[in-house]
Design an enzyme around this catalytic site. Structure first.
Site, PDB file in Angstrom:
ATOM      1  N   LYS A  23      47.128  63.146   3.550  1.00  0.00           N
ATOM      2  CA  LYS A  23      45.733  63.197   3.081  1.00  0.00           C
ATOM      3  C   LYS A  23      45.265  62.630   5.310  1.00  0.00           C
ATOM      4  O   LYS A  23      44.385  62.903   5.484  1.00  0.00           O
ATOM      5  CB  LYS A  23      45.000  62.282   2.534  1.00  0.00           C
ATOM      6  CG  LYS A  23      44.464  62.439   1.129  1.00  0.00           C
ATOM      7  CD  LYS A  23      44.538  61.983   0.274  1.00  0.00           C
ATOM      8  CE  LYS A  23      44.698  63.217  -0.845  1.00  0.00           C
ATOM      9  NZ  LYS A  23      44.380  62.492  -2.131  1.00  0.00           N
ATOM     10  N   GLU A 140      48.547  48.889  -0.474  1.00  0.00           N
ATOM     11  CA  GLU A 140      47.496  48.262   1.031  1.00  0.00           C
ATOM     12  C   GLU A 140      47.720  49.285   2.326  1.00  0.00           C
ATOM     13  O   GLU A 140      48.781  49.517   2.373  1.00  0.00           O
ATOM     14  CB  GLU A 140      48.457  46.778   0.871  1.00  0.00           C
ATOM     15  CG  GLU A 140      48.156  46.132   1.992  1.00  0.00           C
ATOM     16  CD  GLU A 140      48.778  44.601   2.601  1.00  0.00           C
ATOM     17  OE1 GLU A 140      48.353  43.765   1.684  1.00  0.00           O
ATOM     18  OE2 GLU A 140      49.807  45.041   3.085  1.00  0.00           O
ATOM     19  N   ALA A 152      53.509  42.988  15.604  1.00  0.00           N
ATOM     20  CA  ALA A 152      53.895  42.514  13.943  1.00  0.00           C
ATOM     21  C   ALA A 152      55.487  42.861  13.436  1.00  0.00           C
ATOM     22  O   ALA A 152      56.050  42.325  13.187  1.00  0.00           O
ATOM     23  CB  ALA A 152      52.918  43.420  13.212  1.00  0.00           C
ATOM     24  N   GLU A 155      58.060  40.468  14.872  1.00  0.00           N
ATOM     25  CA  GLU A 155      58.158  39.003  14.528  1.00  0.00           C
ATOM     26  C   GLU A 155      58.285  38.682  13.548  1.00  0.00           C
ATOM     27  O   GLU A 155      59.055  38.163  12.617  1.00  0.00           O
ATOM     28  CB  GLU A 155      56.187  38.917  14.613  1.00  0.00           C
ATOM     29  CG  GLU A 155      56.315  37.239  14.454  1.00  0.00           C
ATOM     30  CD  GLU A 155      55.838  37.067  13.024  1.00  0.00           C
ATOM     31  OE1 GLU A 155      55.459  35.983  12.922  1.00  0.00           O
ATOM     32  OE2 GLU A 155      55.346  38.219  12.372  1.00  0.00           O
TER      33      GLU A 155
END
Ligand code: 0O2
Length: 267
Positions: A23, A140, A152, A155
């Site tokens: 989608k 999520e 991110a 890390e």
């Protein structure tokens, strides 16, 4: 819990992330097909691995029976954008959709985590239809810029390596790098208009070229060769001149020629 049970539990989550990827990627293609700038640059999905789920269950003292109600990131979608402004645009688009319901939001872009982590998090309720019937699941969605994703990802690997024992000098370096990412995103936002213009022009040009080539290819079936060679030569001349307005005009004229042949063939 048996391995087979885990597989059964994770099945609808796997279906959900496949559907959601489709989608969001379709949304990106639709923007581009319309010659518009897409706020979505990339879509990644994953279902949490069993070992990562077990680690979270232990860390948060959750009973195995409560996994599906207490862990809302078994299904995960990550939407990568070019600019901070796009993050909020994507969040608005998600909120307006009728096939997913936002049940939680966390703006770590404005309120960065102590680690330096920045991202916009949403938990949605999403319905999948499996062989066993409909099932509402939580998923999520993390929305972040390319730069935030770079930080991110690195890390996260270091967190995985050091667990809770990240050396202080590394932690400080990562915080400094996070500050640099804030500056980078801000600088990029300042030239966003220029970049979007350039990308829109590129998309428009490639859509036009694709349309023109399809028309020329179809003309081979109906028009005489001399005419097609003339059209092709003209196309190359206009294409090389880098004159977009001229290319648009040429595409329209070619549409009319093709339409004429189509009408003739129907007589
Ligand atoms: P993976 O491998 O991405 O699934 P938490 O207690 O932090 O695990 P919580 O409270 O349920 O999770 O939600 P939160 O804080 O929104 O974090 C969920 C996910 O956000 C994490 O999933 C990471 O993907 C990302 N995240 C949150 N904080 C950080 C951070 O400081 N650094 C990085 N790199 N990512 C972060 P998982 O389960 O950790 O990992």
């Amino acid at each position: 819990m048996e391995i087979q049970m885990w597989r059964e539990i994770l099945e609808p989550y796997s279906l959900a992330v496949d559907e959601l990827k489709e989608k969001f990627e379709h949304m990106r293609s639709a923007y581009r097909a319309a010659g518009l700038y897409s706020p979505i640059e990339q879509v990644d999905v994953r279902v949490k691995s069993i070992s990562s789920l077990l680690e979270k269950v232990q860390r948060k003292h959750i009973s195995l029976d409560d996994i599906e109600t207490h862990i809302d990131d078994i299904a995960g979608v990550r939407i990568i954008c070019q600019f901070i402004e796009d993050i909020y645009k994507v969040a608005q688009i998600i909120k307006k959709r009728t096939d997913m319901q936002v049940v939680e939001e966390q703006d770590y872009v404005k309120d960065q985590k102590p680690s330096g982590y920045r991202s916009y998090h949403m938990v949605i309720k999403y319905r999948v239809e499996s062989l066993k019937g409909p099932k509402d699941i939580f998923c999520e969605i993390q929305i972040r810029t390319l730069a935030m994703n770079f930080w991110a990802t690195i890390e996260h690997s270091l967190q995985y390596k050091y667990k809770q024992n990240m050396p202080e000098n590394l932690r400080v370096r990562l915080l400094k790098a996070a500050e640099a990412i804030v500056v980078l995103d801000r600088e990029m936002s300042l030239v966003r208009g220029e970049i979007m213009d350039a990308q829109n022009t590129f998309t428009l040009k490639s859509n036009l070229v694709a349309d023109i080539l399809t028309n020329i290819q179809n003309l081979y079936k109906v028009a005489n060769k001399r005419e097609i060679v003339k059209i092709q030569d003209e196309f190359f001349k206009i294409y090389n001149s880098e004159d977009l307005a001229h290319l648009e005009l040429f595409a329209k004229e070619l549409d009319i020629i093709s339409e004429g042949y189509r009408a003739q063939s129907l007589k």
